[in-house]
Scaffold this active site. Structure first.
Site, mmCIF file in Angstrom:
data_model
loop_
_atom_site.group_PDB
_atom_site.id
_atom_site.type_symbol
_atom_site.label_atom_id
_atom_site.label_comp_id
_atom_site.label_asym_id
_atom_site.label_seq_id
_atom_site.Cartn_x
_atom_site.Cartn_y
_atom_site.Cartn_z
ATOM 1 N N THR A 261 12.340 -6.646 -10.742
ATOM 2 C CA THR A 261 11.642 -7.964 -11.052
ATOM 3 C C THR A 261 10.398 -8.122 -10.011
ATOM 4 O OG1 THR A 261 14.035 -8.871 -11.666
ATOM 5 C CG2 THR A 261 12.053 -10.398 -11.005
ATOM 6 N N GLN B 290 -8.208 -0.720 3.403
ATOM 7 C CA GLN B 290 -9.001 -1.337 4.326
ATOM 8 C C GLN B 290 -10.427 -1.805 3.727
ATOM 9 O OE1 GLN B 290 -8.289 -2.094 7.426
ATOM 10 N NE2 GLN B 290 -6.502 -1.063 7.653
ATOM 11 N N GLY C 151 0.887 -1.295 0.006
ATOM 12 C CA GLY C 151 -0.016 0.050 -0.036
ATOM 13 C C GLY C 151 0.923 1.216 0.022
ATOM 14 N N THR C 152 1.907 1.149 0.653
ATOM 15 C CA THR C 152 2.525 2.315 0.962
ATOM 16 C C THR C 152 3.338 2.759 -0.325
ATOM 17 O OG1 THR C 152 3.255 2.209 3.261
ATOM 18 C CG2 THR C 152 4.682 3.546 2.109
ATOM 19 N N ASN D 171 -8.819 3.611 8.735
ATOM 20 C CA ASN D 171 -8.171 2.325 9.541
ATOM 21 C C ASN D 171 -8.448 2.437 10.988
ATOM 22 O OD1 ASN D 171 -6.472 4.668 8.994
ATOM 23 N ND2 ASN D 171 -4.890 3.326 10.055
ATOM 24 N N SER E 208 -3.845 -3.315 -0.978
ATOM 25 C CA SER E 208 -2.923 -4.054 -0.428
ATOM 26 C C SER E 208 -3.243 -5.342 -0.256
ATOM 27 C CB SER E 208 -2.140 -3.520 0.856
ATOM 28 O OG SER E 208 -1.398 -4.221 1.487
ATOM 29 N N ALA E 209 -2.410 -6.629 -0.214
ATOM 30 C CA ALA E 209 -2.938 -7.765 -0.365
ATOM 31 C C ALA E 209 -3.186 -8.311 1.148
ATOM 32 C CB ALA E 209 -1.665 -8.831 -1.124
ATOM 33 N N HIS E 210 -2.179 -7.927 1.919
ATOM 34 C CA HIS E 210 -2.230 -8.704 3.414
ATOM 35 C C HIS E 210 -3.252 -8.230 4.036
ATOM 36 C CE1 HIS E 210 -0.428 -5.646 6.233
ATOM 37 N NE2 HIS E 210 -0.217 -4.817 5.007
ATOM 38 N N CYS F 111 0.917 1.268 12.880
ATOM 39 C CA CYS F 111 2.096 1.577 12.589
ATOM 40 C C CYS F 111 2.518 2.868 13.685
ATOM 41 C CB CYS F 111 2.327 2.449 11.044
ATOM 42 S SG CYS F 111 1.434 1.079 10.264
#
Lengths: 403, 382
Positions: B238, B180, B72-73, B150, B200-202, B325
């Protein structure tokens, strides 16, 4: 790498150690400890043979000579180290070997002017055919050329080309990296350092190591009033300090029960002093178990309100061993400068509570009285609190975080 | 039953087992570099294409508009800096409760000479749409606003905000942080009106290390990193093939179960609130018109949230205080102070966040633990 011919790069590290410490009867012990500590420092980084010879220690690494020399700058007891080039012990070989040694040292100096150089021979092998000053002259004649940026200057040289003539091989060097001085860790015995996540205690631990003390750490952890990040911070600090000694053990002592009991007495202003007295008792018990002979703290006179002479007396009276306070006369900025140089400052500066706000008194006592401390503690089962905390302590043997 | 109750899904989620299975081949035999020209490389490139299509289908954009990033960042940096630097106008509007990464990016724009203004909040803590309309100008380059906050779950009125933008700031791009929101709300470009989306995936059962900056259509974007030309030159380097494959699988899985999960989580939240009524002085932090049920922020106990959190962890319940964070910095949550909370109250705010796999038993156990901690600490707060 040939041990016979003239080496094409440094092949050994010549280690010099402090002279003062050699005067006592414990010289042999001192040297053995230093050799042990040098081996431990290089372990896992550089495979190396370590030998004692005539007031020097020679380290023969398999490659990585520069890295080995730099690593030894963090071994207490070492005055300085030099990456050394080898040559067969004949005048012809020595004069041929000298040139590349100087050239490498030149590379680090500003160009465009004559560099004053002195040659200094130390003839350990008295059977060598030339006296020292004759060899100096001969090497000088050989390396001086008209177009060279070198002038011989005996009194104020910028570069000293050292030549150690030994029977088996001669060593040449032009660089000297300062060591940390002090005494080999362990030669003075073991101490227990009370460490927090702050700036001071890691510096105090380092200073105790510098004077030959092997440091074992105790930290106090008030879970669940503060989180495991506070514990991790102390672990990180110990691991930054770990390269300075062979093994670093940390006791993490649970402290919330003791704090709750002290808080329950209800004498708010004495809380901080009583917490610290409890810490001294627990650390003294750890010291007894670990055969340590003194406690070390980061305390300093007058730096914070609790560090008056009266409060230090109240706190120290609870210890059953001498309390060493290496920072006692430091100003804060002096401690910070050391912490920055050590690499602990950045970690210490991360804001992580090491005491819960629920336990902090609003107005801590400035001039505590020992009788008051003892009267208040009479309401506690002090031995039970100490034994309980100790029984639940977590013991961690920590390795360096870097090399 | 696992050893702990995890109620911190807004910080990160466990990797879903089917996502891990999808990733497994790319952590082993299928190790090819997607840029390589042999079959191993081609298969890796195809795996990226599949993930790209999975994300594009969820967001209703052309697959070519998906730029995979490390998370995300990095996506926020690309969207905010990349779009603003490529635009002619120099006025930027940023949400009052944005995540640190978006705030840090607009702060960078301010250093570069952009005029950066905070979007006004109404008294109840949501976006003040009338004031927002007045803040928009023809020379507004960028509006950055999160889809779901968030820290307390507030859902932003993005559809209405984007309509206001079309009329008043024709050149402005709407950058939406949907970290979120993805997999929980419909985040399609057509529904929210964004120009660039940060995901973001996580946070939805995927792995750490993958995210995306998704554009609604072809837009002028300045690169912020330079290298081998991967991801249309916007994210060179990559690609993290296993994580991106996992991201695609996680998005597809979350989208398929979105409606069902939303109902489930809404029930969990209601049940938790039912339990928490027993706490004296309970205050639910839910500013704005609507909150996502996945996040429940509240203050109740007199003790600092940090102390409550560690007492809960001792009982095997993992929650959070504000945004994960920020727990390391002593500064108080800017989001919580923006919605009008005082310093003392901010220090007492706890956040529990639910996931699709959270059970009612988890909620009951967490609530019991919380009431137990409240009881234990009630005597110690002075």
């Amino acid at each position: 790498m040939s041990q016979q011919g003239i080496s094409s790069g440094p092949e050994a590290v010549l280690v010099r150690y402090g002279e003062l410490a050699l005067k006592g009867d414990n010289r042999g012990e001192f040297e053995q400890a230093l050799v042990r500590n040098i081996r431990a420092a290089l372990e896992g980084v550089v495979a190396a043979r370590v030998e004692r010879a005539h007031g020097r220690i020679f380290v023969f690494p398999e490659g990585r000579v520069e890295a080995a020399a730099r690593r030894l700058q963090r071994v207490f007891g070492i005055a300085s180290v030099s990456p050394a080039w080898g040559a067969p012990s004949t005048p012809e070989a020595i004069e041929r070997a000298a040139r590349p040694v100087l050239e490498e040292a030149f590379a680090e100096l500003p160009v465009g002017r004559k560099v004053p150089v002195r040659i200094e021979t130390n003839r350990v092998d008295k059977k060598f055919p030339l006296p020292s000053n004759a060899l100096d002259r001969r090497v000088a004649m050989h390396i001086l050329r008209d177009d060279d940026p070198i002038v011989v200057e005996l009194n104020h040289p910028e570069l000293v080309l050292g030549i150690e003539v030994r029977a088996e091989r001669t060593w040449l060097f032009a660089q000297r990296y300062p060591g940390p001085g002090g005494l080999p860790v362990g030669t003075l015995g073991r101490v227990v350092c009370l460490i927090s996540g702050g700036i001071d205690s890691p510096v105090a631990a380092w200073m105790a190591m510098k004077r030959g003390c092997e440091v074992l750490y105790v930290t106090f952890h008030s879970h669940p009033y503060i989180g495991d990040n506070a514990k991790k911070k102390v672990i990180d600090l110990v691991r930054v300090l770990a390269p300075w000694q062979r093994a670093s053990r940390l006791y993490v002592v649970p402290f919330a029960q003791a704090q709750l009991a002290i808080k329950a007495i209800g004498q708010d202003e004495y809380r901080t002093v009583l917490y610290r007295r409890m810490m001294q008792r627990i650390a003294s018990r750890v010291a007894a178990r670990e055969h340590a002979k003194a406690l070390v703290t980061g305390e300093c006179v007058g730096q914070v309100a609790s560090q008056t002479l009266e409060n230090l007396a109240c706190i120290g009276a609870a210890a059953s061993l001498p309390v060493l306070r290496p920072l006692v006369s430091f100003d804060k900025h002096e401690t910070i400068a050391r912490a920055i140089a050590l690499g602990t400052y950045a970690l210490s500066a991360v804001q992580e509570p090491d005491c819960c706000t629920l336990f902090m008194p609003r107005r801590p006592v400035i001039r505590g009285k020992l009788e008051v401390c003892e009267t208040l503690e009479a309401r506690l089962d002090v031995p039970a609190l100490v034994e309980d905390a100790l029984a639940r302590a977590e013991i961690l043997d920590l390795t360096p975080s870097g090399w | 039953m696992s050893a702990f109750v995890y109620l911190d899904h807004a910080a990160t989620t466990p990797l879903a087992p089917e996502v891990a299975s999808a990733m497994a081949p790319y952590l082993a035999a299928e190790f090819g570099n997607p840029s390589a020209r042999h079959p191993l490389g081609v298969r890796a490139a195809q795996a990226l294409d599949r993930a790209r299509a999975q994300l594009a289908r969820a967001l209703l954009v052309p697959a070519a508009q998906v730029v995979f990033t490390s998370g995300g960042t990095e996506a926020a940096n690309l969207a905010v800096l990349g779009l603003a630097r490529a635009s002619r106008p120099r006025h930027v509007l940023v949400g009052a409760t944005e995540h640190a990464c978006v705030r840090a990016c607009t702060a960078q724009l301010a250093r570069e000479g952009f005029e950066v203004e905070r979007i006004a909040l109404a008294a109840e803590g949501g976006v003040d749409l009338d004031a927002f309309a007045r803040q928009l100008r023809p020379e507004t380059a960028l509006v950055a606003h999160m889809a779901v906050n968030n820290e307390f779950g507030t859902i932003a009125p993005l559809a209405r905000m984007s309509k206001l933008m079309r009329a008043r700031a024709k050149e402005a791009r709407l950058v939406v942080d949907a970290v979120q929101a993805l997999g929980k709300l419909d985040c399609a470009a057509s529904e929210l009106g964004w120009d660039a989306l940060i995901v973001s995936a996580h946070k939805l059962g995927g792995p750490k290390g993958a995210g995306a900056c998704v554009f609604a259509r072809e837009l002028a974007v300045q690169a912020i990193a330079f290298g081998g030309g991967q991801e249309h030159g916007l994210r060179p380097g990559t690609e993290n093939v296993p994580a991106i494959v996992g991201f695609g699988a996680a998005v597809e899985r979350a989208e398929a179960a979105r409606a069902r999960n939303l109902t489930h989580v809404a029930r969990l939240r209601a049940r938790m609130l039912e339990h928490l009524r027993a706490l004296p002085g309970l205050r639910v932090i839910a500013p704005g018109e609507a909150v996502l049920p996945h996040i429940l922020a509240f203050s109740a106990l007199g003790a600092p949230a940090e102390v409550v959190l560690h007492h809960l962890e001792q009982r095997g319940v993992y929650v959070s205080t504000g945004s994960a964070c920020q727990t390391l910095s002593k500064s108080l949550s800017p989001g919580l102070s923006a919605i009008g909370l005082g310093e003392d109250e901010i220090r007492r705010v706890l956040r529990v966040s639910f996931g699709a796999e959270t059970s009612t038993e988890d909620v009951d156990a967490a609530a019991r633990a919380l009431l137990d901690v409240a009881h234990e600490l009630s005597g110690q707060v002075s």
